[in-house]
Design a protein around this motif. Structure first.
Motif, PDB file in Angstrom:
ATOM      1  N   ILE A 506     -15.831  36.177  40.557  1.00 41.34           N
ATOM      2  CA  ILE A 506     -15.558  35.116  39.745  1.00 41.34           C
ATOM      3  C   ILE A 506     -14.818  35.808  38.517  1.00 41.34           C
ATOM      4  O   ILE A 506     -13.907  35.218  37.941  1.00 41.34           O
ATOM      5  N   ASN A 507     -15.553  36.481  37.699  1.00 33.93           N
ATOM      6  CA  ASN A 507     -15.204  36.750  36.360  1.00 33.93           C
ATOM      7  C   ASN A 507     -14.246  38.317  36.386  1.00 33.93           C
ATOM      8  O   ASN A 507     -13.934  38.602  35.317  1.00 33.93           O
ATOM      9  N   ALA A 508     -13.967  38.568  37.472  1.00 38.48           N
ATOM     10  CA  ALA A 508     -13.001  39.965  37.497  1.00 38.48           C
ATOM     11  C   ALA A 508     -11.906  39.819  36.560  1.00 38.48           C
ATOM     12  O   ALA A 508     -11.417  40.785  36.102  1.00 38.48           O
ATOM     13  N   ASP A 509     -11.198  38.726  36.730  1.00 36.94           N
ATOM     14  CA  ASP A 509      -9.843  38.448  36.039  1.00 36.94           C
ATOM     15  C   ASP A 509      -9.883  37.685  34.690  1.00 36.94           C
ATOM     16  O   ASP A 509      -8.908  37.437  34.168  1.00 36.94           O
ATOM     17  N   GLY A 510     -11.237  37.361  34.246  1.00 33.39           N
ATOM     18  CA  GLY A 510     -11.512  36.631  33.115  1.00 33.39           C
ATOM     19  C   GLY A 510     -11.242  35.166  32.989  1.00 33.39           C
ATOM     20  O   GLY A 510     -11.032  34.533  32.008  1.00 33.39           O
ATOM     21  N   HIS A 511     -11.096  34.597  34.353  1.00 28.67           N
ATOM     22  CA  HIS A 511     -10.698  33.349  34.558  1.00 28.67           C
ATOM     23  C   HIS A 511     -11.378  32.667  35.713  1.00 28.67           C
ATOM     24  O   HIS A 511     -11.344  33.373  36.741  1.00 28.67           O
ATOM     25  N   VAL A 512     -12.031  31.594  35.445  1.00 32.19           N
ATOM     26  CA  VAL A 512     -12.739  30.729  36.671  1.00 32.19           C
ATOM     27  C   VAL A 512     -11.786  29.788  37.083  1.00 32.19           C
ATOM     28  O   VAL A 512     -11.426  28.688  36.329  1.00 32.19           O
ATOM     29  N   ASP A 587     -11.930  24.205  31.195  1.00 33.58           N
ATOM     30  CA  ASP A 587     -13.327  24.893  30.671  1.00 33.58           C
ATOM     31  C   ASP A 587     -14.206  24.609  31.817  1.00 33.58           C
ATOM     32  O   ASP A 587     -14.900  23.463  31.735  1.00 33.58           O
ATOM     33  N   MET A 588     -14.497  25.423  32.625  1.00 34.15           N
ATOM     34  CA  MET A 588     -15.663  25.186  33.758  1.00 34.15           C
ATOM     35  C   MET A 588     -16.910  25.318  33.338  1.00 34.15           C
ATOM     36  O   MET A 588     -17.923  24.720  33.776  1.00 34.15           O
ATOM     37  N   GLN A 589     -17.315  25.915  32.058  1.00 30.25           N
ATOM     38  CA  GLN A 589     -18.587  26.034  31.476  1.00 30.25           C
ATOM     39  C   GLN A 589     -18.891  24.483  31.021  1.00 30.25           C
ATOM     40  O   GLN A 589     -20.211  24.084  31.226  1.00 30.25           O
ATOM     41  N   ALA A 590     -17.897  23.914  30.521  1.00 26.19           N
ATOM     42  CA  ALA A 590     -18.090  22.326  30.076  1.00 26.19           C
ATOM     43  C   ALA A 590     -18.381  21.537  31.224  1.00 26.19           C
ATOM     44  O   ALA A 590     -19.290  20.440  31.382  1.00 26.19           O
ATOM     45  N   LEU A 591     -17.625  21.658  32.110  1.00 22.40           N
ATOM     46  CA  LEU A 591     -17.840  20.892  33.520  1.00 22.40           C
ATOM     47  C   LEU A 591     -19.106  21.228  34.222  1.00 22.40           C
ATOM     48  O   LEU A 591     -19.802  20.294  34.400  1.00 22.40           O
ATOM     49  N   SER A 592     -19.701  22.334  34.006  1.00 21.62           N
ATOM     50  CA  SER A 592     -21.134  22.559  34.479  1.00 21.62           C
ATOM     51  C   SER A 592     -22.032  21.717  33.742  1.00 21.62           C
ATOM     52  O   SER A 592     -23.113  21.428  34.389  1.00 21.62           O
ATOM     53  N   LEU A 593     -21.895  21.879  32.434  1.00 23.12           N
ATOM     54  CA  LEU A 593     -22.893  21.010  31.790  1.00 23.12           C
ATOM     55  C   LEU A 593     -22.880  19.466  31.966  1.00 23.12           C
ATOM     56  O   LEU A 593     -23.800  18.882  32.061  1.00 23.12           O
ATOM     57  N   ALA A 594     -21.756  18.941  32.163  1.00 22.41           N
ATOM     58  CA  ALA A 594     -21.480  17.588  32.424  1.00 22.41           C
ATOM     59  C   ALA A 594     -22.138  17.346  33.769  1.00 22.41           C
ATOM     60  O   ALA A 594     -22.809  16.314  33.957  1.00 22.41           O
ATOM     61  N   VAL A 595     -21.831  18.342  34.952  1.00 21.18           N
ATOM     62  CA  VAL A 595     -22.213  17.752  36.017  1.00 21.18           C
ATOM     63  C   VAL A 595     -23.878  17.898  36.163  1.00 21.18           C
ATOM     64  O   VAL A 595     -24.549  17.171  36.861  1.00 21.18           O
TER      65      VAL A 595
END
Length: 650
Positions: A506-512, A587-595
């Motif tokens: 997932i992180n290979a290209d620096g974008h999720v 921002d997928m990290q923020a989405l993870s926290l929201a979920v």
């Protein structure tokens, strides 16, 4: 009763269980206190040389506040410690229950025709209902019975006896499996396994009493007339028997009271799911005509008797302790035209199963025309009505969903379907799904993965990856669902390494990407690495989290700001608060926290959020695959198993 009401009902049943437990513990404290007072009275009588008698005045004189407090502390300690011990034993979820009953997990690539048939039925039922595909255990007993066990749908298992899969037709198996899925969907399974832990503490008092009583056989009684120990021993023995019986009585009474009504509801749900009352009805008739009925010989069958499809143990002198309603009553409820006779046509040996269970030797509910009709919907455009239909079907899948599930499984290439059933190749399939469509990015991902992946898994990826990349987008989530049982069999160390490899891809290209996030969350939610905590939050407590989720969902299906605003406005009509556009939607990290916070919604608040999500993705008149995937994965994260979205072409 709809899914969300059933979930809330199950939560209330847990509190009722707590009340019953408190009453049972109080009763045990009273009985134990009286028993000890009798023993003390006898002992005091022997020591003083006075004539021993069981007078009421003597027994009351032996009681004291200190005695009652000491007994209460001792009883509570045994109940609590016993319950915690059993809870720890069952921490593995359904697997722990199945193994305690002597079950063996069925190999996903088994060549046994009967085992292949039950696996196919379970896979179809899971995909049709939107739940994680559970592992299936076979108990080598000739009786006809089954059970569902687990704390959550993601660690549930289906257990089934050899007699069931050998003697039932495919449509009868569908009825039995649908009954067990009802327990999974409506929260009964979680309540049942909690009941085992709670009651173990009560029953432990009886078990300890029996142990002490048996140990007294080795004590010698002296001939001294002033030695009243013989009477004391008899008194204590009788008291222990009373306490043991009381513990067993109250435990079984609680278990039976909680269980019986839920069985009627599960029978009705099975008919609703399959639209075929004769499936489950004839399965119940066969129990009545079978020489061994539904009785299990496993030593721990009594402890788990309330989990079974049929009455798992023989009853004593009263039906008060029955964990299931009478067989005739259950049959008459689902088949009112039943003639009352336990006479059925037993099936011959099943010789004409195909490799994937789409045909049964007796036809049954396996309608080829339904499967063929649904196959065309795999590439059909989902309309605005699709999301609403899916929400209404949560916990209540229809025959259309089963036809769609069967068609979806058949649409998967056989090689990929087989690969989903083996732990090494199942991991390779997930890695292949995470590979980018862009050649340069894919080369980066493969290079990063090659450094840490297991060689066998990497070779399987290189072999099967191109075929996975050519799959229709609508087959991605069903493929993941089929692979889940194999992935759940990974050891803790293997699962950690699997997660590391996914993160490297997932992180290979620096974008999720949104799909990468969606797939990752789905796997974490179903592989037991997430814990939602208590479901106690209201929707009004989660306005920022709802806003972020709906913004991401709106952006997944729209190309410009005006359309995104229109999608948010449509969602806002279902919510008790206003929505506005936010920055950094990616921002997928923020989405993870929201979920993580949204997972703690109360059951009756979840459908409001799902309705808002449906409005968001349907406002344009059609639903894109990325929207549909996120919609269903979010429902899964919220523990709301959503069936596949159907087009209006059916």
């Amino acid at each position: 009763m709809d899914f969300f009401t059933a979930q809330e009902h199950a939560r209330r049943k847990t509190w009722h269980l707590v009340v019953l437990l408190v009453l049972a513990v109080l009763a045990l404290i009273v009985v134990t206190s009286l028993a000890i007072s009798i023993a003390l009275h006898l002992m005091n009588g022997g020591q003083s040389g006075a004539q021993t008698s069981l007078s009421t005045q003597g027994m009351w004189s032996a009681l004291s506040v200190e005695l009652i407090a000491g007994v209460a502390i001792a009883v509570l300690a045994v109940v609590v410690l016993g319950g915690l011990f059993k809870q720890r034993q069952l921490s593995g979820g359904g697997r722990a229950v199945a193994e305690a009953l002597g079950g063996r997990e069925i190999n996903l690539n088994t060549h046994d025709a009967d085992e292949r048939r039950i696996l196919n039925v379970v896979e179809e039922m899971a995909i049709a209902s939107g739940t994680s595909v559970p592992s299936v255990y076979v108990v080598e007993e000739e009786s006809i019975n089954a059970f569902a066990a687990g704390h959550q749908p993601n660690n549930a298992v289906i257990g089934i006896t050899r007699g069931t899969i050998r003697n039932l037709t495919r449509e009868e198996l569908q009825g039995v499996v649908a009954h067990e899925f009802s327990h999974i969907l409506h929260g009964d399974m979680r309540l049942n396994i909690r009941l085992v832990s709670v009651l173990h503490g009560i029953l432990l008092i009886g078990l300890l009493g029996g142990m002490l009583l048996r140990s007294m056989r080795f004590r010698r009684v002296g001939g001294n007339k002033r030695d009243n120990s013989a009477a004391v021993i008899l008194g204590l023995g009788a008291a222990l028997m009373v306490v043991g019986y009381a513990g067993t009585f109250f435990g079984n009474l609680i278990k039976s009271a909680v269980s019986r009504q839920r069985e009627y509801l599960a029978d009705a749900s099975a008919v609703q799911f399959t639209r075929n009352p004769h499936g489950i009805g004839n399965a119940l008739v066969k129990i009545g005509s079978h020489t061994q009925g539904s009785y299990l010989k496993a030593p721990q069958a009594a402890e788990f008797s309330h989990l079974f499809f049929g009455q798992g143990i023989k009853l004593g002198f009263t039906r008060m302790m029955a964990t299931h309603p009478p067989l005739k009553n259950r049959i008459q409820r689902v088949m009112p035209d039943w003639d009352g006779r336990f006479e059925v046509r037993w099936p011959p040996q099943h010789n004409d199963h195909d490799a994937h269970g789409s045909v049964d030797s007796e036809g049954g509910s396996d309608d080829r025309s339904d499967a063929k009709l649904s196959r065309g919907t795999l590439t059909a455009v989902l309309t605005a009505a699709s999301a609403q239909t899916a929400i209404n079907a949560i916990g209540q899948p229809s025959q259309r969903h089963f036809a769609q599930a069967r068609a979806t499984i058949e649409a998967l290439p056989e090689r990929i379907r087989t690969a989903a059933h083996e732990p090494y190749t199942a991991r390779a399939l997930i890695y292949a799904l995470l590979l980018s469509d862009e050649h340069s990015v894919r080369e980066q991902q493969l290079e990063a993965l090659q450094q840490i992946a297991l060689p066998d898994v990497y070779r399987a990826l290189m072999d099967i990856g191109p075929e996975v990349l050519r799959l229709n987008i609508e087959l991605r989530l069903p493929l993941v669902e089929l692979a889940l049982p194999a992935l759940k069999s990974l050891s803790v160390k293997q699962a950690q390494h699997f997660r590391l490899c996914m993160e490297r891809l997932i992180n290979a290209d620096g974008h999720v990407s949104l799909f990468e996030w969606t797939l990752y969350q789905l796997l974490l939610n179903n592989l037991g690495e997430k814990n939602s905590g208590l479901s106690h939050l209201k929707l009004s407590d989660l306005q920022p989290e709802c806003q972020r989720l709906l913004n991401v969902l709106a952006a997944a299906g729209q190309d410009n700001s005006d359309e995104i605003s229109a999608a948010l406005n449509a969602a806002e009509s279902e919510l008790p608060f206003a929505l506005s556009a936010i920055d950094e939607v990616s921002d997928m990290q923020a989405l993870s926290l929201a979920v993580e916070r949204l997972r703690r919604l109360k059951p009756l608040h979840k459908p409001v959020l799902l309705q808002a999500m449906a409005r968001c993705i349907e406002h344009s008149g059609h639903i894109r695959p990325a929207e549909a995937e996120l919609f269903r994965v979010m429902a899964d994260i919220l523990d709301c198993p959503m069936p596949p979205l159907l087009s209006d072409e059916l």
